[in-house]
Write a protein that holds these residues in place. Structure first.
Motif, PDB file in Angstrom:
ATOM      1  N   LYS A 124       2.679  16.168  -9.935  1.00  0.00           N
ATOM      2  CA  LYS A 124       2.622  17.544 -10.431  1.00  0.00           C
ATOM      3  C   LYS A 124       1.234  18.155 -10.268  1.00  0.00           C
ATOM      4  CE  LYS A 124       6.426  17.640 -13.660  1.00  0.00           C
ATOM      5  NZ  LYS A 124       6.850  17.862 -15.032  1.00  0.00           N
ATOM      6  N   GLN A 125       0.183  17.375 -10.507  1.00  0.00           N
ATOM      7  CA  GLN A 125      -1.176  17.900 -10.460  1.00  0.00           C
ATOM      8  C   GLN A 125      -1.700  18.102  -9.042  1.00  0.00           C
ATOM      9  OE1 GLN A 125      -3.172  18.850 -13.032  1.00  0.00           O
ATOM     10  NE2 GLN A 125      -4.804  19.409 -11.630  1.00  0.00           N
ATOM     11  N   PHE A 126      -1.453  17.133  -8.170  1.00  0.00           N
ATOM     12  CA  PHE A 126      -2.091  17.142  -6.854  1.00  0.00           C
ATOM     13  C   PHE A 126      -1.153  17.420  -5.680  1.00  0.00           C
ATOM     14  CE2 PHE A 126      -4.697  14.117  -9.418  1.00  0.00           C
ATOM     15  CZ  PHE A 126      -5.846  14.898  -9.505  1.00  0.00           C
ATOM     16  N   PHE A 127       0.111  17.060  -5.787  1.00  0.00           N
ATOM     17  CA  PHE A 127       1.031  17.145  -4.646  1.00  0.00           C
ATOM     18  C   PHE A 127       2.397  17.712  -5.067  1.00  0.00           C
ATOM     19  CE2 PHE A 127      -1.628  13.280  -4.489  1.00  0.00           C
ATOM     20  CZ  PHE A 127      -2.484  13.640  -3.467  1.00  0.00           C
ATOM     21  N   PRO A 128       2.430  18.887  -5.683  1.00  0.00           N
ATOM     22  CA  PRO A 128       3.694  19.388  -6.242  1.00  0.00           C
ATOM     23  C   PRO A 128       4.794  19.656  -5.218  1.00  0.00           C
ATOM     24  CG  PRO A 128       2.004  21.084  -6.297  1.00  0.00           C
ATOM     25  CD  PRO A 128       1.329  19.804  -5.875  1.00  0.00           C
ATOM     26  N   GLU A 129       4.425  19.852  -3.958  1.00  0.00           N
ATOM     27  CA  GLU A 129       5.455  20.142  -2.957  1.00  0.00           C
ATOM     28  C   GLU A 129       6.101  18.890  -2.369  1.00  0.00           C
ATOM     29  OE1 GLU A 129       1.498  20.304  -0.727  1.00  0.00           O
ATOM     30  OE2 GLU A 129       2.206  20.604  -2.732  1.00  0.00           O
ATOM     31  N   PHE A 130       5.645  17.714  -2.779  1.00  0.00           N
ATOM     32  CA  PHE A 130       6.202  16.450  -2.287  1.00  0.00           C
ATOM     33  C   PHE A 130       6.975  15.750  -3.402  1.00  0.00           C
ATOM     34  CE2 PHE A 130       2.596  17.371   0.412  1.00  0.00           C
ATOM     35  CZ  PHE A 130       3.107  17.128   1.670  1.00  0.00           C
ATOM     36  N   ASP A 131       8.055  15.061  -3.022  1.00  0.00           N
ATOM     37  CA  ASP A 131       8.811  14.359  -4.055  1.00  0.00           C
ATOM     38  C   ASP A 131       8.221  12.976  -4.320  1.00  0.00           C
ATOM     39  OD1 ASP A 131      11.630  13.868  -1.848  1.00  0.00           O
ATOM     40  OD2 ASP A 131      10.030  12.452  -2.265  1.00  0.00           O
ATOM     41  N   LEU A 132       8.581  12.431  -5.459  1.00  0.00           N
ATOM     42  CA  LEU A 132       8.045  11.144  -5.898  1.00  0.00           C
ATOM     43  C   LEU A 132       8.393  10.014  -4.941  1.00  0.00           C
ATOM     44  CD1 LEU A 132       8.685  11.297  -9.735  1.00  0.00           C
ATOM     45  CD2 LEU A 132       6.475  11.324  -8.577  1.00  0.00           C
ATOM     46  N   ILE A 133       9.599  10.031  -4.418  1.00  0.00           N
ATOM     47  CA  ILE A 133      10.029   8.951  -3.523  1.00  0.00           C
ATOM     48  C   ILE A 133       9.151   8.922  -2.284  1.00  0.00           C
ATOM     49  CG2 ILE A 133      11.908   8.114  -2.057  1.00  0.00           C
ATOM     50  CD1 ILE A 133      13.824   9.247  -4.240  1.00  0.00           C
ATOM     51  N   TYR A 134       8.857  10.079  -1.721  1.00  0.00           N
ATOM     52  CA  TYR A 134       7.983  10.139  -0.553  1.00  0.00           C
ATOM     53  C   TYR A 134       6.572   9.670  -0.903  1.00  0.00           C
ATOM     54  CZ  TYR A 134       5.077  11.905   3.192  1.00  0.00           C
ATOM     55  OH  TYR A 134       4.162  12.000   4.206  1.00  0.00           O
ATOM     56  N   LEU A 135       6.010  10.203  -1.965  1.00  0.00           N
ATOM     57  CA  LEU A 135       4.622   9.879  -2.327  1.00  0.00           C
ATOM     58  C   LEU A 135       4.428   8.411  -2.660  1.00  0.00           C
ATOM     59  CD1 LEU A 135       3.675  12.891  -4.618  1.00  0.00           C
ATOM     60  CD2 LEU A 135       2.739  12.379  -2.357  1.00  0.00           C
ATOM     61  N   PHE A 136       5.362   7.835  -3.396  1.00  0.00           N
ATOM     62  CA  PHE A 136       5.163   6.492  -3.931  1.00  0.00           C
ATOM     63  C   PHE A 136       5.985   5.425  -3.212  1.00  0.00           C
ATOM     64  CE2 PHE A 136       3.578   9.400  -7.045  1.00  0.00           C
ATOM     65  CZ  PHE A 136       2.399   8.786  -7.437  1.00  0.00           C
ATOM     66  N   SER A 137       6.404   5.739  -1.996  1.00  0.00           N
ATOM     67  CA  SER A 137       7.106   4.760  -1.176  1.00  0.00           C
ATOM     68  C   SER A 137       6.114   3.774  -0.575  1.00  0.00           C
ATOM     69  CB  SER A 137       7.856   5.475  -0.048  1.00  0.00           C
ATOM     70  OG  SER A 137       8.409   4.545   0.837  1.00  0.00           O
ATOM     71  N   MET A 162       0.852  -1.188   0.000  1.00  0.00           N
ATOM     72  CA  MET A 162       0.000   0.000   0.000  1.00  0.00           C
ATOM     73  C   MET A 162       0.887   1.236   0.000  1.00  0.00           C
ATOM     74  SD  MET A 162      -3.091   1.840   1.791  1.00  0.00           S
ATOM     75  CE  MET A 162      -4.188   0.703   1.199  1.00  0.00           C
ATOM     76  N   LEU A 163       0.482   2.213  -0.790  1.00  0.00           N
ATOM     77  CA  LEU A 163       1.188   3.491  -0.837  1.00  0.00           C
ATOM     78  C   LEU A 163       0.579   4.403   0.225  1.00  0.00           C
ATOM     79  CD1 LEU A 163       1.396   3.912  -4.710  1.00  0.00           C
ATOM     80  CD2 LEU A 163       3.091   2.930  -3.161  1.00  0.00           C
ATOM     81  N   LYS A 164       1.031   4.222   1.456  1.00  0.00           N
ATOM     82  CA  LYS A 164       0.406   4.888   2.601  1.00  0.00           C
ATOM     83  C   LYS A 164       0.545   6.405   2.574  1.00  0.00           C
ATOM     84  CE  LYS A 164       0.661   0.888   5.582  1.00  0.00           C
ATOM     85  NZ  LYS A 164       1.141   0.323   6.828  1.00  0.00           N
ATOM     86  N   ASN A 165       1.684   6.907   2.145  1.00  0.00           N
ATOM     87  CA  ASN A 165       1.863   8.360   2.109  1.00  0.00           C
ATOM     88  C   ASN A 165       0.933   8.993   1.081  1.00  0.00           C
ATOM     89  OD1 ASN A 165       3.889   8.190   4.057  1.00  0.00           O
ATOM     90  ND2 ASN A 165       5.477   7.951   2.515  1.00  0.00           N
ATOM     91  N   LEU A 166       0.858   8.391  -0.084  1.00  0.00           N
ATOM     92  CA  LEU A 166      -0.026   8.905  -1.127  1.00  0.00           C
ATOM     93  C   LEU A 166      -1.480   8.842  -0.668  1.00  0.00           C
ATOM     94  CD1 LEU A 166      -0.441   9.942  -4.024  1.00  0.00           C
ATOM     95  CD2 LEU A 166      -0.534   7.552  -4.752  1.00  0.00           C
ATOM     96  N   GLU A 167      -1.876   7.748  -0.085  1.00  0.00           N
ATOM     97  CA  GLU A 167      -3.260   7.584   0.373  1.00  0.00           C
ATOM     98  C   GLU A 167      -3.599   8.582   1.485  1.00  0.00           C
ATOM     99  OE1 GLU A 167      -7.086   5.604   0.361  1.00  0.00           O
ATOM    100  OE2 GLU A 167      -5.560   6.228  -1.058  1.00  0.00           O
ATOM    101  N   LYS A 168      -2.682   8.783   2.391  1.00  0.00           N
ATOM    102  CA  LYS A 168      -2.917   9.734   3.484  1.00  0.00           C
ATOM    103  C   LYS A 168      -3.100  11.146   2.948  1.00  0.00           C
ATOM    104  CE  LYS A 168      -0.806  11.498   7.692  1.00  0.00           C
ATOM    105  NZ  LYS A 168       0.269  12.469   7.713  1.00  0.00           N
TER     106      LYS A 168
END
Length: 73
Positions: free
Chosen positions: A50-63, A1-7
């Motif tokens: 880019k569309q929804f969470f531009p201030e977060f990096d990909l590694i954080y979001l999709f970890s 589960m991509l918990k950071n993205l879901e949160k």
């Protein structure tokens, strides 16, 4: 589960349909990808970031790990 993205998705009221519309897929496809049943393609991850969470990096979001630290891009 991509918990950071879901949160973040829930905190910001971004629906599965919002993400599905952006990627031109069914909302169930997004649900499957967030839950880990299937994987996001790199270009899909970039579009979502880019569309929804531009201030977060990909590694954080999709970890797959749950991180308590917010990692701005």
């Amino acid at each position: 589960m991509l918990k950071n993205l879901e949160k973040l998705r829930k905190e910001r009221s971004v629906t599965l349909v919002d993400m599905a519309d952006l990627l031109h897929v069914r909302y169930q496809t997004i649900s499957d990808k967030i839950s880990g049943t299937s994987d996001f393609k790199f270009n899909e991850a970039v579009l979502i970031q880019k569309q929804f969470f531009p201030e977060f990096d990909l590694i954080y979001l999709f970890s797959n790990e749950n991180s308590s630290e917010k990692q701005p891009a």
